[in-house]
Design a protein around this motif. Sequence first.
Motif, PDB file in Angstrom:
ATOM      1  N   ARG A  48       5.128 -11.282   4.104  1.00  0.00           N
ATOM      2  CA  ARG A  48       5.522 -10.901   5.457  1.00  0.00           C
ATOM      3  C   ARG A  48       5.202  -9.444   5.747  1.00  0.00           C
ATOM      4  N   ILE A  49       5.696  -8.552   4.897  1.00  0.00           N
ATOM      5  CA  ILE A  49       5.565  -7.130   5.233  1.00  0.00           C
ATOM      6  C   ILE A  49       4.123  -6.656   5.087  1.00  0.00           C
ATOM      7  N   GLY A  50       3.338  -7.397   4.301  1.00  0.00           N
ATOM      8  CA  GLY A  50       1.913  -7.060   4.154  1.00  0.00           C
ATOM      9  C   GLY A  50       1.143  -7.205   5.453  1.00  0.00           C
ATOM     10  N   ARG A  51       1.791  -7.779   6.478  1.00  0.00           N
ATOM     11  CA  ARG A  51       1.115  -7.950   7.759  1.00  0.00           C
ATOM     12  C   ARG A  51       1.071  -6.663   8.562  1.00  0.00           C
ATOM     13  N   THR A  52       1.855  -5.676   8.145  1.00  0.00           N
ATOM     14  CA  THR A  52       1.833  -4.412   8.870  1.00  0.00           C
ATOM     15  C   THR A  52       1.302  -3.340   7.928  1.00  0.00           C
ATOM     16  N   GLY A  53       0.918  -2.225   8.487  1.00  0.00           N
ATOM     17  CA  GLY A  53       0.482  -1.110   7.646  1.00  0.00           C
ATOM     18  C   GLY A  53      -0.950  -1.248   7.186  1.00  0.00           C
ATOM     19  N   ARG A  54      -1.759  -0.423   7.618  1.00  0.00           N
ATOM     20  CA  ARG A  54      -3.140  -0.371   7.164  1.00  0.00           C
ATOM     21  C   ARG A  54      -3.406   1.052   6.709  1.00  0.00           C
TER      22      ARG A  54
END
Length: 451
Positions: free
Chosen positions: A331-337
């Motif tokens: 889930r949280i891997g979907r944000t932050g680049r």
Amino acid sequence: MVSFQDLDLSNPLCNSIEELGFTNPTPIQEEAFPIVRSGKDMVGIAQTGTGKTFAYVLPILRDLKFSKQLHPRVLILVPTRELVVQVVEEIEKLAKYITVRVLGVYGGVNLNRHKEAVVQGADILVATPGRLYDLAVSNVLKLKSVQKLVIDEVDVMLDLGFRFQLLNIFDLLPERRQNIMFSATMTTEVEELIDDYFIAPQKIAIAVSGTPLENIDQTAYNIPNFYTKINLLKELLFNKSEFSKVLVFAPNKRNADRIFNLIEEEFPGQVCVIHSNKTQNYRLRSIEEFNNGNHRILIATDVIARGLDLQEITHVINFNPTDYPENYMHRIGRTGRAERKGKSILFATEKEQEAKKQIEALMNYTIPLLEIPEYVEISKELTDEERPKEDREQSKNRTSQEYVPGDAFHEKKEKNKKVNLGGSYRREIAKKYKKPKTRGDKNFNKRKKKK
Ligand code: AMP
């Protein structure tokens, strides 16, 4: 680094891989190869894009002997017709220099056409569960020669409600067979299926790819109940400039719809929702609206969000901690680049603290805890699931509002109990949006709107 030469591939396979321009197996391919060849049951946790299709196709093609028999020896079940087509194409690419008959069947096409195709004979059959079952009961297709069963994207399959079809198919298969399963997310249903039908499966999990944890600012709130979570979510979402592209993860379909309805009421035209009970068209439209910025809030369940290509998400809001800690990482891997830090916010009730602890243990990181802002209304209202069991039994006719919960860790501090006009941010927002002070009271809001 392992190369394809290190895997014991046959020449025809080496040639087609070379032509495809692949040099190294992906981690899941490297790990699955010897297990699939050994004949043991296997469970792979891997998402689309990890090379999972070749992870099972390569070893299967490696050991599949030429045969003229009509009935399939390998059965590959996938949840959608698109995936049937895709998997058949992938197999055909790899099998360019091998004589192997591959057939794809799926619903929505005339059954007789598929019957005719089956009669021609196939070594590998790729199918959606419903169509496969129809063919099997029509007696055209015999499944007794299946030696290897692959179930791909089993989480999606179960989420779409194919459990019974799957169990029916299991009944028609020979008991002695190899079971190979791939799932992007681990769910209770997937685990039950494995426990019931797999024999000592070897499990391989591919680490979540993508964003390293350092690129994500994580925070958490301890929140007493569902409706207070909604109140906090609304407060956060008022900050439009910061919360400009928000993905909200809901624990299940029912709650996804519930959250959608409540948030849509406050932010009409800004929210969309996707889960597996929505039609394909509805889902596609929702994703498009979110990706092109027409809607800034998308509410989704874990399973459905898995395969989506969603870009530049500013915040992932976890309405609940996931039952399986790995899913939280997805889930949280979907944000932050790389260029920009992503933000993740986790809501957890008292009951959900254990799941939260497990997530923290997996990350080896304690998520910083924030206090619920004073201006967020603490709701006494409970959902059906939140009310104690006895209470649910006794008061089937009573409305949930009538249930008054006892003390719990979430009881407001004395200073927060007083009715206040809201913090400075709250007041600012109230001025801007002219919100009624009794926000949360639907009828009151409706009356206001009508005036
Ligand atoms: P999948 O996860 O099976 O959906 O595969 C994702 C994409 O990766 C597909 O387009 C494959 O053709 C490609 N692919 C699979 N294996 C490899 C590999 N070893 N090297 C490079 N690309 C690959």
